[in-house]
Design a protein around this motif. Sequence first.
Motif, PDB file in Angstrom:
ATOM      1  N   HIS A  82       0.818  -1.208   0.000  1.00 24.21           N
ATOM      2  CA  HIS A  82       0.000   0.000   0.000  1.00 24.21           C
ATOM      3  C   HIS A  82       0.849   1.254   0.000  1.00 24.21           C
ATOM      4  CE1 HIS A  82      -4.237  -1.279   1.625  1.00 24.21           C
ATOM      5  NE2 HIS A  82      -3.870  -1.979   0.575  1.00 24.21           N
ATOM      6  N   MET A  93      -5.501   4.974   1.233  1.00 24.33           N
ATOM      7  CA  MET A  93      -4.479   3.945   1.097  1.00 24.33           C
ATOM      8  C   MET A  93      -4.732   3.256  -0.230  1.00 24.33           C
ATOM      9  SD  MET A  93      -3.954   2.202   4.807  1.00 24.33           S
ATOM     10  CE  MET A  93      -5.631   1.683   5.043  1.00 24.33           C
ATOM     11  N   HIS A 115       3.510   1.084   2.866  1.00 19.44           N
ATOM     12  CA  HIS A 115       3.492   0.124   3.962  1.00 19.44           C
ATOM     13  C   HIS A 115       2.997  -1.221   3.456  1.00 19.44           C
ATOM     14  CE1 HIS A 115      -0.556   2.084   4.237  1.00 19.44           C
ATOM     15  NE2 HIS A 115      -0.966   0.845   4.360  1.00 19.44           N
ATOM     16  N   MET A 117       0.322  -3.826   3.981  1.00 17.75           N
ATOM     17  CA  MET A 117      -0.996  -3.863   4.602  1.00 17.75           C
ATOM     18  C   MET A 117      -1.350  -5.299   4.952  1.00 17.75           C
ATOM     19  SD  MET A 117      -3.463  -1.672   5.305  1.00 17.75           S
ATOM     20  CE  MET A 117      -5.194  -1.718   5.765  1.00 17.75           C
TER      21      MET A 117
ATOM     22  N   PRO B  79      -4.100   1.496   9.764  1.00 21.42           N
ATOM     23  CA  PRO B  79      -2.835   1.232  10.444  1.00 21.42           C
ATOM     24  C   PRO B  79      -1.779   2.317  10.264  1.00 21.42           C
ATOM     25  CG  PRO B  79      -2.904   0.030   8.384  1.00 21.42           C
ATOM     26  CD  PRO B  79      -4.168   0.855   8.441  1.00 21.42           C
TER      27      PRO B  79
HETATM   28 CU    CU Z   1      -2.975   0.240   4.025  1.00 21.83          CU
END
Ligand code: CU
Lengths: 164, 201
Positions: A82, A93, A115, A117, B79
């Motif tokens: 992501h 995202m 990142h 995910m 997150p």
């Molecule tokens: Cu994500």
Amino acid sequence: MKKLTFASALLLVLGVILNSGLSVTSAMAAEKDGIMVMDAWSRARPGGSMMGGAFATIENKSDHPDRLVSVSSPVADKVQIHESVMQGGVMKMLERDEIVLSAGQKVMLKPGSFHVMLMGLKKDLTKGVEFPLTFHFERAGDITVKVHVKDAGAMGGMGKMKMN
Amino acid sequence: MNKLFAFLIAFFLLLSAVAVGLWAAGVFEPQEKASSSVILGVPQLGGSFTLVNQKGETVTDKSYRGKLMLIFFGYTNCPDVCPTEMQDIALTMQQLGDDAADVVPIFITVDPTRDTPEVMADFVSAFDPSLVGLSGTEKQIDDVKEKFRVYAEKVPGDDPNYYLVNHTSYTYLMGRDGKLITVFSYGTPPEKMAAKIREQL
Ligand SMILES: [Cu+2]
């Protein structure tokens, strides 16, 4: 009763020894064919949370380009690459198919940027937990590292780790 | 019939996205010298709300009168951005020291389906003991979103449970009377937010 307590104490001690043994040998950084994955970390998530994110630094020390094409982990049902992007004040995202690493390039997966995910968590990511994450590169193949779960609001993986 | 309805919704979403975009672009330019931001041509942000806190108690905006409110909208399954903003808010509270007693930091979910009070309790407690986590019914959340002009959109995934939520990421500073003082854009350093809050004390 006493036996039970003793047994569980023994198990606990064994567990501690095993765990510390593991973290000493655990891959803080792993390299394969010039591709290095280091300092993988994650944030603690609320209990029962479905989603998590993992971050790491990837460096291509080789003189060929390579591409990160997917990531996998036993702790999540689905793992995606992501990128967080801000569009007109709206945070999104977006799933990316790959991250391209030119020769010599270093890419940091970090909050507000790329990142990993983790969707459909099968394990509670509480602080202190470690879990494996495998990065699949087109050229270098699979590189597995251990991810350290830090504070819920941790901002980086470079913070001092408690070494025992 | 369904198609028309879907079209209307899509059209409305598009309109609101454009409106939010225009408004955001115009309003959230850095206002360094202004000590209070008067937003010309834009109706006042904020207003009354009735929601449920992380202990399961019903609260309203009036529950926090007499204190400043620092409000952020997000969802716990996020997150990346939401924990970062929560961390910044926690750091702001730390920077305020004793003055923090005059401020209530509030996280309002845009995902009430998954963010039950129990989930919210777990999420907010990880950042700051004073953090309030507010959830509610879809209707209650829609109402507060509208009043704060929060845009949030579910993004369905392959699995219905794994949807993401795109959402605006501003932090609202409300006065002791519950009226808007200013809006911080995402990434405003905690020192800056703390300084702005101190001006109001
Ligand atoms: Cu994500």
